[in-house]
Structures are given as C-alpha cells and as structure tokens.
Write a protein that holds these residues in place. Structure first.
Motif, PDB file in Angstrom:
ATOM      1  N   ASP A 308      38.625  38.956  23.314  1.00 17.48           N
ATOM      2  CA  ASP A 308      39.778  39.170  22.432  1.00 17.48           C
ATOM      3  C   ASP A 308      39.400  38.915  20.976  1.00 17.48           C
ATOM      4  N   VAL A 309      38.662  37.840  20.727  1.00 21.49           N
ATOM      5  CA  VAL A 309      38.353  37.477  19.337  1.00 21.49           C
ATOM      6  C   VAL A 309      37.213  38.305  18.760  1.00 21.49           C
ATOM      7  N   THR A 310      36.500  39.048  19.600  1.00 21.92           N
ATOM      8  CA  THR A 310      35.405  39.882  19.106  1.00 21.92           C
ATOM      9  C   THR A 310      35.695  41.381  19.249  1.00 21.92           C
ATOM     10  N   ASP A 311      36.897  41.737  19.708  1.00 23.74           N
ATOM     11  CA  ASP A 311      37.263  43.145  19.933  1.00 23.74           C
ATOM     12  C   ASP A 311      36.271  43.833  20.863  1.00 23.74           C
ATOM     13  N   ALA A 312      35.785  43.107  21.844  1.00 29.63           N
ATOM     14  CA  ALA A 312      34.855  43.661  22.818  1.00 29.63           C
ATOM     15  C   ALA A 312      35.567  43.791  24.165  1.00 29.63           C
ATOM     16  N   ILE A 313      34.814  44.130  25.184  1.00 33.40           N
ATOM     17  CA  ILE A 313      35.385  44.378  26.508  1.00 33.40           C
ATOM     18  C   ILE A 313      34.899  43.305  27.468  1.00 33.40           C
ATOM     19  N   SER A 314      35.825  42.664  28.142  1.00 28.96           N
ATOM     20  CA  SER A 314      35.496  41.648  29.138  1.00 28.96           C
ATOM     21  C   SER A 314      35.181  42.308  30.470  1.00 28.96           C
ATOM     22  N   PRO A 315      34.273  41.729  31.249  1.00 23.42           N
ATOM     23  CA  PRO A 315      34.055  42.231  32.611  1.00 23.42           C
ATOM     24  C   PRO A 315      35.319  42.216  33.464  1.00 23.42           C
ATOM     25  N   TYR A 316      36.337  41.448  33.043  1.00 26.15           N
ATOM     26  CA  TYR A 316      37.601  41.377  33.788  1.00 26.15           C
ATOM     27  C   TYR A 316      38.631  42.389  33.283  1.00 26.15           C
ATOM     28  N   ASP A 317      38.281  43.141  32.244  1.00 21.52           N
ATOM     29  CA  ASP A 317      39.200  44.104  31.629  1.00 21.52           C
ATOM     30  C   ASP A 317      39.018  45.471  32.293  1.00 21.52           C
ATOM     31  N   ASP A 318      39.816  45.751  33.307  1.00 19.88           N
ATOM     32  CA  ASP A 318      39.653  46.995  34.064  1.00 19.88           C
ATOM     33  C   ASP A 318      39.876  48.220  33.186  1.00 19.88           C
ATOM     34  N   GLU A 319      40.863  48.164  32.307  1.00 18.43           N
ATOM     35  CA  GLU A 319      41.141  49.315  31.438  1.00 18.43           C
ATOM     36  C   GLU A 319      39.976  49.554  30.479  1.00 18.43           C
ATOM     37  N   GLY A 320      39.457  48.488  29.893  1.00 16.37           N
ATOM     38  CA  GLY A 320      38.317  48.635  28.998  1.00 16.37           C
ATOM     39  C   GLY A 320      37.095  49.148  29.713  1.00 16.37           C
ATOM     40  N   MET A 321      36.850  48.644  30.915  1.00 16.68           N
ATOM     41  CA  MET A 321      35.679  49.069  31.678  1.00 16.68           C
ATOM     42  C   MET A 321      35.777  50.523  32.118  1.00 16.68           C
ATOM     43  N   ASP A 322      37.004  51.045  32.225  1.00 13.81           N
ATOM     44  CA  ASP A 322      37.174  52.445  32.607  1.00 13.81           C
ATOM     45  C   ASP A 322      36.567  53.392  31.575  1.00 13.81           C
ATOM     46  N   ARG A 323      36.521  52.960  30.307  1.00 19.06           N
ATOM     47  CA  ARG A 323      35.973  53.852  29.272  1.00 19.06           C
ATOM     48  C   ARG A 323      34.547  53.483  28.876  1.00 19.06           C
ATOM     49  N   PHE A 324      34.023  52.399  29.427  1.00 21.66           N
ATOM     50  CA  PHE A 324      32.689  51.921  29.048  1.00 21.66           C
ATOM     51  C   PHE A 324      31.684  52.270  30.134  1.00 21.66           C
ATOM     52  N   THR A 325      30.625  52.966  29.736  1.00 22.22           N
ATOM     53  CA  THR A 325      29.540  53.287  30.660  1.00 22.22           C
ATOM     54  C   THR A 325      28.363  52.371  30.359  1.00 22.22           C
ATOM     55  N   ARG A 326      27.950  51.590  31.323  1.00 23.60           N
ATOM     56  CA  ARG A 326      26.833  50.682  31.101  1.00 23.60           C
ATOM     57  C   ARG A 326      25.541  51.483  30.983  1.00 23.60           C
ATOM     58  N   THR A 327      24.611  50.969  30.196  1.00 24.83           N
ATOM     59  CA  THR A 327      23.370  51.706  29.956  1.00 24.83           C
ATOM     60  C   THR A 327      22.595  51.943  31.247  1.00 24.83           C
TER      61      THR A 327
END
Length: 345
Positions: A308-327
């Motif tokens: 939250d404080v870094t505007d990044a995506i947590s491994p627990y954030d399902d919505e964020g992980m839906d748009r993030f493709t790991r390298t």
C-alpha cells in the motif's frame, strides 16, 4: 510551451540513513514499551529475544517515507526498534556485499530487487535460506509460488511498470498498450531502451508475446525518443518533451507530482516489473528481530502495508496479480530482435 525539466533530487548516503538510526538505548527502551500485540507463545519468545538484542537494521531500496511507515507500524506491534537504511539497488548491493564479505554484517534484513545477487549471497553464505529458519507462523501465509531460489528467498512485493502521461498534453486517457502504436502519438513517445534493464527487456518481451511483432513495429512507426531509464523518461514527460512515457514507476512519478509536475501514472494490463525479495543475514546481529520483521512482511498484514505504501502489488492482492505477469512466465526476451522490431538497430 515546454515546462522546465524538474530534477529528481540526489540524496547522499548519509542522508539516506534514516532518523531511526540515531536513537540508542533510549529509543530501544521506548520501542520495547510500545509492543502491545496479542502474540502466540512462539512469537512472544521471538519478540523478547529481539528486544534484548536491540534494534533491527533494515536495508532496502523502497522509498524512505515508506520505510519509516513500515518501521513505525512494526515497532508499534512488536516493540522492536527498526533502523531503516535506504539506498538505490546498485548501491545497496555494493554496500551489503562489502560488509558481508568482510565478515561484519551490519544489516539484519534486506529487501531489494530480486536478482542474481541473491543466489550469489546464498552461495557465499552471506544470507541464510529463509526456508531453513524456524520462522513465525505468519511467514507460512506466503503462497508457495512466491518462494524463489528453491524456497530460500521469499518475494514480498511485485512492482508494476505502467504508462506515465503528461496530463496537460494527453487529451483522452490511455486505455490499452496498443495506444502506443496509435498514429495520434507519433513523435510523442518517450521510452526507456529495452536493454537498459532486465525489467524493460521483460516488458517488451511480454508485449511481443501478447500482441505480436506487428505491435512493436507500430511503436517504431511512431518514431519514439529512446532514453536510458525511467528517471529521464519521467522528467522528460513532466517537461512536456512528449505526451506518453514508459516505464512509469510510482515512486518516481509521485516524487514529481509532489513538486507540482503535470504527470500521472496510468495502470495498464498486462504488465510486469521487478520483484522485491527478502534476505536475512547469516551473521545478523539481531537474528530474532530479522526473522520477526521478515515474517511480518511475508504475512498478509505486513505485505498489504508494504505494498500500500509503495503502490506495488502484494502476493495477496488477487486483483493486482491478475494484471501482473511474473518474469518467469515470459519467454526469454531476445533483445536484439526486439530492438530491431522497435527500430533501434
């Protein structure tokens, strides 16, 4: 009319050793009084040991205000003082390596971009494999797929790269990455070179994987200006030298917004980016405190705060992980071919 380019301030190493570093015994006593959480017997034993050992020294590349917030919340919960030290990744790696190689580790815990450094540090026994430690139960909350290096290195944060726009120049919001190839933006793209970092190479590898060679050729047709990293890209967008930039990194963009720059992050999907990993020093001066803070950042409560404080995506954030493709899910990018498709060769 172009606005003057706004400089992102360079902060000295001395200034990056945050205010938590200077308190001494008085601060440690105050921290011990703050720990008011209702902990299990196992965690309380670790808390007691950590308090007896003193402060936890925490090296990281994340924004210093975010580091302070994490330190304060952790101390409030566990009564263990945290001394955060913020350095950019390259400087952090160099400093940590020099200290560890000399046999006098200063940092108890590191949080920095996952890279071959972690494998090297594990091989040199500078870092202890986290899966070999008797960690508090909250560490077990971290999903299995976020334990890298065969379980030795937990991933606590995923840092997306997005678009950055000049809000005074872009009349309608971007909706998709394909807009980069829209002739409307011919001559107005400011982009970091694909081979300037592994994250940029992975991004363009993802774009090629998702949208094909034609998309990259369409970007090339828009005659982008190529720069060497996210910082000059964002500064140039802020100065009106182009309408759209990439990569947009929240920490950099937010810094300029605070200075009044007309820039904004636009979240896009799919995306990728660096991942922040946790390491615990093998010769940690406060091993109990390092384990406790690491477990806090690995558990859902601490991970949510961190991201939250870094505007990044947590491994627990399902919505964020839906748009993030790991390298690890992206085909190994051929930067020569990507550069050619983008008109760089």
């Amino acid at each position: 009319m172009k606005t003057p380019r706004i400089a992102i301030p360079t902060i000295s190493v001395a200034a990056l050793v945050l205010t938590g570093c200077g308190g001494g015994d008085a601060d440690e006593a105050e921290a011990a009084d703050q720990g008011g959480g209702d902990h299990s017997e196992e965690v309380q034993a670790l808390v007691d040991e950590a308090q007896d050992a003193g402060a936890v020294t925490f090296y990281s590349m994340i924004d210093e205000s975010a580091l302070r917030t994490i330190a304060e919340e952790f101390t409030e919960e566990y009564g263990v003082e945290v001394r955060p030290v913020r350095l950019v990744t390259g400087d952090l790696t160099q400093r940590y390596s020099a200290e560890a190689d000399s046999g006098s580790a200063v940092a108890d815990l590191i949080l920095m971009t996952q890279s071959p450094f972690f494998a090297e540090a594990l091989d040199n026994e500078w870092l202890t494999p986290v899966d070999e430690l008797d960690m508090p139960e909250m560490a077990d909350e971290l999903p299995e797929e976020f334990w890298d290096d065969e379980g030795a290195t937990p991933i606590a944060s995923l840092i997306p790269t997005d678009a950055v726009i000049n809000t005074e120049e872009v009349s309608a919001p971007l909706e998709q990455w394909e807009d980069y190839a829209d002739p409307e933006f011919a001559g107005s793209l400011l982009l970091a070179e694909p081979d300037s970092s592994p994250a940029n190479a992975s991004f363009w590898g993802l774009m090629r994987q998702e949208f094909g060679d034609e998309f990259l050729e369409g970007v090339a047709d828009n005659d982008p200006t190529w720069l060497d990293s996210a910082v000059p890209v964002t500064q140039a967008v802020a100065a009106g030298e182009g309408q759209i930039g990439h990569p947009g990194v929240s920490a950099i963009v937010n810094n300029l917004i605070e200075q009044g720059a007309p820039v904004e992050i636009v979240e896009m999907s799919p995306t990728t980016g660096p991942e922040a990993a946790i390491g615990i020093s093998n010769d940690s001066p406060n091993q109990a405190g390092a384990q406790l803070l690491a477990a806090y950042l690995m558990g859902e409560e601490g991970s949510t705060l961190l991201n939250d404080v870094t505007d990044a995506i947590s491994p627990y954030d399902d919505e964020g992980m839906d748009r993030f493709t790991r390298t690890s899910e992206i085909e190994d990018p051929d930067t020569d071919e990507i550069n050619s498709l983008l008109g760089l060769n």
